[in-house]
Design a protein around this motif. Structure first.
Motif, PDB file in Angstrom:
ATOM      1  N   GLY A   1      -8.210 -53.445 -90.037  1.00  0.00           N
ATOM      2  CA  GLY A   1      -8.512 -54.784 -90.504  1.00  0.00           C
ATOM      3  C   GLY A   1      -9.361 -54.740 -91.761  1.00  0.00           C
ATOM      4  N   ARG A   2     -10.067 -55.795 -92.022  1.00  0.00           N
ATOM      5  CA  ARG A   2     -10.874 -55.893 -93.245  1.00  0.00           C
ATOM      6  C   ARG A   2     -11.985 -54.848 -93.240  1.00  0.00           C
ATOM      7  NH1 ARG A   2      -9.630 -60.569 -95.904  1.00  0.00           N
ATOM      8  NH2 ARG A   2      -8.612 -62.199 -94.657  1.00  0.00           N
ATOM      9  N   PRO A   3     -12.185 -54.142 -94.361  1.00  0.00           N
ATOM     10  CA  PRO A   3     -13.247 -53.131 -94.391  1.00  0.00           C
ATOM     11  C   PRO A   3     -14.648 -53.718 -94.473  1.00  0.00           C
ATOM     12  CG  PRO A   3     -12.111 -53.200 -96.499  1.00  0.00           C
ATOM     13  CD  PRO A   3     -11.333 -54.087 -95.565  1.00  0.00           C
ATOM     14  N   GLY A   4     -14.781 -54.972 -94.904  1.00  0.00           N
ATOM     15  CA  GLY A   4     -16.103 -55.609 -94.944  1.00  0.00           C
ATOM     16  C   GLY A   4     -17.076 -54.915 -95.868  1.00  0.00           C
ATOM     17  N   GLY A   5     -16.580 -54.367 -96.979  1.00  0.00           N
ATOM     18  CA  GLY A   5     -17.459 -53.733 -97.957  1.00  0.00           C
ATOM     19  C   GLY A   5     -17.846 -52.306 -97.632  1.00  0.00           C
ATOM     20  N   ARG A   6     -17.287 -51.729 -96.584  1.00  0.00           N
ATOM     21  CA  ARG A   6     -17.635 -50.361 -96.188  1.00  0.00           C
ATOM     22  C   ARG A   6     -16.418 -49.450 -96.316  1.00  0.00           C
ATOM     23  NH1 ARG A   6     -19.810 -53.838 -92.599  1.00  0.00           N
ATOM     24  NH2 ARG A   6     -17.992 -53.658 -91.227  1.00  0.00           N
ATOM     25  N   PRO A   7     -16.629 -48.184 -96.704  1.00  0.00           N
ATOM     26  CA  PRO A   7     -15.509 -47.239 -96.706  1.00  0.00           C
ATOM     27  C   PRO A   7     -14.964 -47.066 -95.297  1.00  0.00           C
ATOM     28  CG  PRO A   7     -17.370 -46.360 -97.948  1.00  0.00           C
ATOM     29  CD  PRO A   7     -17.872 -47.576 -97.231  1.00  0.00           C
ATOM     30  N   LEU A   8     -13.658 -46.955 -95.188  1.00  0.00           N
ATOM     31  CA  LEU A   8     -13.025 -46.722 -93.894  1.00  0.00           C
ATOM     32  C   LEU A   8     -13.076 -45.236 -93.569  1.00  0.00           C
ATOM     33  CD1 LEU A   8      -9.878 -49.008 -94.275  1.00  0.00           C
ATOM     34  CD2 LEU A   8     -11.944 -49.493 -92.952  1.00  0.00           C
ATOM     35  N   THR A   9     -13.534 -44.910 -92.378  1.00  0.00           N
ATOM     36  CA  THR A   9     -13.489 -43.546 -91.868  1.00  0.00           C
ATOM     37  C   THR A   9     -12.704 -43.560 -90.562  1.00  0.00           C
ATOM     38  OG1 THR A   9     -15.434 -43.629 -90.426  1.00  0.00           O
ATOM     39  CG2 THR A   9     -15.829 -43.214 -92.790  1.00  0.00           C
ATOM     40  N   GLU A  10     -12.442 -42.381 -90.022  1.00  0.00           N
ATOM     41  CA  GLU A  10     -11.718 -42.312 -88.758  1.00  0.00           C
ATOM     42  C   GLU A  10     -12.514 -42.936 -87.613  1.00  0.00           C
ATOM     43  OE1 GLU A  10     -10.265 -38.668 -91.131  1.00  0.00           O
ATOM     44  OE2 GLU A  10     -12.111 -39.827 -90.884  1.00  0.00           O
ATOM     45  N   GLN A  11     -13.821 -43.110 -87.807  1.00  0.00           N
ATOM     46  CA  GLN A  11     -14.665 -43.707 -86.769  1.00  0.00           C
ATOM     47  C   GLN A  11     -14.852 -45.218 -86.953  1.00  0.00           C
ATOM     48  OE1 GLN A  11     -15.696 -40.641 -88.364  1.00  0.00           O
ATOM     49  NE2 GLN A  11     -14.532 -39.767 -86.666  1.00  0.00           N
ATOM     50  N   SER A  12     -14.282 -45.788 -88.009  1.00  0.00           N
ATOM     51  CA  SER A  12     -14.413 -47.229 -88.231  1.00  0.00           C
ATOM     52  C   SER A  12     -13.775 -48.000 -87.079  1.00  0.00           C
ATOM     53  CB  SER A  12     -13.733 -47.630 -89.543  1.00  0.00           C
ATOM     54  OG  SER A  12     -14.396 -47.062 -90.657  1.00  0.00           O
ATOM     55  N   PRO A  13     -14.390 -49.115 -86.671  1.00  0.00           N
ATOM     56  CA  PRO A  13     -13.797 -49.904 -85.583  1.00  0.00           C
ATOM     57  C   PRO A  13     -12.435 -50.458 -85.990  1.00  0.00           C
ATOM     58  CG  PRO A  13     -15.604 -51.093 -86.628  1.00  0.00           C
ATOM     59  CD  PRO A  13     -15.639 -49.703 -87.179  1.00  0.00           C
ATOM     60  N   GLN A  14     -11.544 -50.553 -85.027  1.00  0.00           N
ATOM     61  CA  GLN A  14     -10.208 -51.067 -85.284  1.00  0.00           C
ATOM     62  C   GLN A  14     -10.133 -52.507 -84.774  1.00  0.00           C
ATOM     63  OE1 GLN A  14      -8.216 -47.443 -83.496  1.00  0.00           O
ATOM     64  NE2 GLN A  14      -6.963 -47.687 -85.327  1.00  0.00           N
TER      65      GLN A  14
ATOM     66  N   PRO B   1     -13.202 -54.220-102.603  1.00  0.00           N
ATOM     67  CA  PRO B   1     -13.032 -52.766-102.773  1.00  0.00           C
ATOM     68  C   PRO B   1     -12.449 -52.152-101.512  1.00  0.00           C
ATOM     69  CG  PRO B   1     -15.153 -53.464-103.633  1.00  0.00           C
ATOM     70  CD  PRO B   1     -14.568 -54.666-102.933  1.00  0.00           C
ATOM     71  N   PHE B   2     -11.484 -51.255-101.694  1.00  0.00           N
ATOM     72  CA  PHE B   2     -10.765 -50.691-100.551  1.00  0.00           C
ATOM     73  C   PHE B   2     -10.813 -49.178-100.667  1.00  0.00           C
ATOM     74  CE2 PHE B   2      -7.123 -49.839 -97.784  1.00  0.00           C
ATOM     75  CZ  PHE B   2      -7.332 -50.758 -96.773  1.00  0.00           C
ATOM     76  N   VAL B   3     -11.745 -48.586 -99.917  1.00  0.00           N
ATOM     77  CA  VAL B   3     -12.003 -47.149-100.005  1.00  0.00           C
ATOM     78  C   VAL B   3     -11.714 -46.509 -98.653  1.00  0.00           C
ATOM     79  CG1 VAL B   3     -13.739 -45.376-100.467  1.00  0.00           C
ATOM     80  CG2 VAL B   3     -13.763 -47.522-101.764  1.00  0.00           C
ATOM     81  N   VAL B   4     -10.881 -45.480 -98.664  1.00  0.00           N
ATOM     82  CA  VAL B   4     -10.496 -44.772 -97.438  1.00  0.00           C
ATOM     83  C   VAL B   4     -10.995 -43.338 -97.550  1.00  0.00           C
ATOM     84  CG1 VAL B   4      -8.608 -44.124 -95.911  1.00  0.00           C
ATOM     85  CG2 VAL B   4      -8.463 -46.250 -97.232  1.00  0.00           C
ATOM     86  N   ASP B   5     -12.003 -43.016 -96.764  1.00  0.00           N
ATOM     87  CA  ASP B   5     -12.667 -41.713 -96.829  1.00  0.00           C
ATOM     88  C   ASP B   5     -11.835 -40.654 -96.110  1.00  0.00           C
ATOM     89  OD1 ASP B   5     -14.404 -39.536 -95.746  1.00  0.00           O
ATOM     90  OD2 ASP B   5     -15.981 -40.613 -96.785  1.00  0.00           O
ATOM     91  N   SER B   6     -11.512 -39.579 -96.816  1.00  0.00           N
ATOM     92  CA  SER B   6     -10.733 -38.490 -96.196  1.00  0.00           C
ATOM     93  C   SER B   6     -11.510 -37.175 -96.221  1.00  0.00           C
ATOM     94  CB  SER B   6      -9.391 -38.328 -96.913  1.00  0.00           C
ATOM     95  OG  SER B   6      -9.569 -38.035 -98.279  1.00  0.00           O
ATOM     96  N   SER B   7     -12.836 -37.268 -96.199  1.00  0.00           N
ATOM     97  CA  SER B   7     -13.647 -36.049 -96.278  1.00  0.00           C
ATOM     98  C   SER B   7     -13.453 -35.162 -95.052  1.00  0.00           C
ATOM     99  CB  SER B   7     -15.124 -36.408 -96.432  1.00  0.00           C
ATOM    100  OG  SER B   7     -15.563 -37.264 -95.393  1.00  0.00           O
TER     101      SER B   7
END
Length: 319
Positions: free
Chosen positions: A116-129, A285-291
């Motif tokens: 869903g909406r990132p809400g200004g935060r980078p998306l990580t695998e632990q982000s709530p769905q 801003p739409f940032v998807v963290d793949s670290s």
């Protein structure tokens, strides 16, 4: 090529990128599609050594036969956008059953809609769905089915999640695909989804293939979702198109494509109509963290290099 076969269901841009990554590892590959070798397009020659099986993956008997002897089965299928809710879940179930029958690992190609909406935060695998769109809910329900099968011990599952893709062979489905490149090369106005000045992680197709190949061959990745490689310093859509333009030697005007315009076109085009609910990805801003995947040694191709390769491939395809 030696060892058990790796079976890729789907020969669209992601399926081809995955097959190419597996071939580069000198692994035997079987590619399953509905239209035969003609569907391989620009990658036909590079995939000449790949075994091709043609049929309908929704047919459980055919899918199981196509997956026979597989070490890993890669689900890269993608039904028509406006038919996701109806066609995608049964399609995945057929491929999952095929992987289970073959006692193969199931490698799932997913996206980031379920967050869903990132809400200004980078998306990580632990982000709530918390999907707020119909397609996001479909993706989450499909993922839940896979993890249930994994927890039950029926089949090993691993999932790779990508953002909007771009790169060689992306075609018209990509926000930075042929629709944009056609306009750039012709010097016409380029209309981009949403606000073109916001940073937006796009995932480069060859990096998607590399990431899925790693998920299909490493022993320590199953039972988890992984973000496929993204450049850790994302550009705005405008900056990426400006670089396309510099490489092409043109100076097109670049503007945004508002949601109202999508709605208007969507009256006549069901695929465009489905894009309206996904416009949120281009409104902040739409940032998807793949670290996490980078820690496995799978790093994104730097954006300048990826853009250069994309333009070169486009020129070759349209020469």
């Amino acid at each position: 090529m030696t060892g058990p076969v790796h079976v890729v269901f789907g020969s669209g841009p992601v399926g081809r990128a995955t097959a190419l990554a597996l071939v580069r590892r000198d692994l035997p590959v079987r590619l399953v599609n509905r239209r035969g070798r003609a569907a391989l397009g620009r990658d036909r020659e590079a995939l000449r050594a790949v075994e091709l099986v043609t049929g309908d993956a929704t047919d459980a008997a055919f899918a199981s036969s196509a997956a026979r002897g597989a070490a890993s089965v890669y689900q890269t299928l993608n039904p028509e956008y406006h038919r996701w809710a109806e066609d995608f879940p049964p399609l995945q179930r057929a491929v999952l059953a095929a992987a289970e029958s073959a006692r193969a690992r199931f490698v799932n190609m997913d996206n980031v809609y379920s967050y869903g909406r990132p809400g200004g935060r980078p998306l990580t695998e632990q982000s709530p769905q918390h999907p707020h769109t119909r397609k996001g809910r479909v993706r989450l329900e499909m993922a839940d089915e896979l993890w249930s099968a994994h927890r039950a011990g029926r089949v090993e599952v691993v999932s790779g999640r990508a953002s909007d893709y771009y790169g060689p062979g992306a075609g018209i489905a990509s926000p930075l695909g042929d629709r944009v490149l056609d306009a750039v090369v012709a010097g016409r106005r380029v209309s981009l989804f949403g606000d073109p000045d916001l940073v937006h992680n796009y995932t480069y197709l060859p990096d998607i293939g590399e990431g899925l190949a790693v998920l299909g061959t490493r022993a320590d990745v199953v039972g988890s979702a992984w973000h496929l490689p993204n450049d850790p310093e994302p550009w705005s859509s405008r900056a990426m198109v400006e670089e396309f333009s510099r490489l092409a030697g043109t100076r097109p005007r670049i503007g945004g494509l508002p949601k109202t315009a999508l709605r208007a076109v969507g009256i006549f085009n069901p695929t465009v109509r489905e894009l309206v609910e996904m416009a949120y990805e281009f409104e902040e801003p739409f940032v998807v963290d793949s670290s996490r995947m980078a820690a496995l040694g799978v790093r994104a191709t730097p954006i300048p290099e990826a853009l250069e390769r994309t333009v070169a491939a486009y020129r070759a395809d349209h020469a």
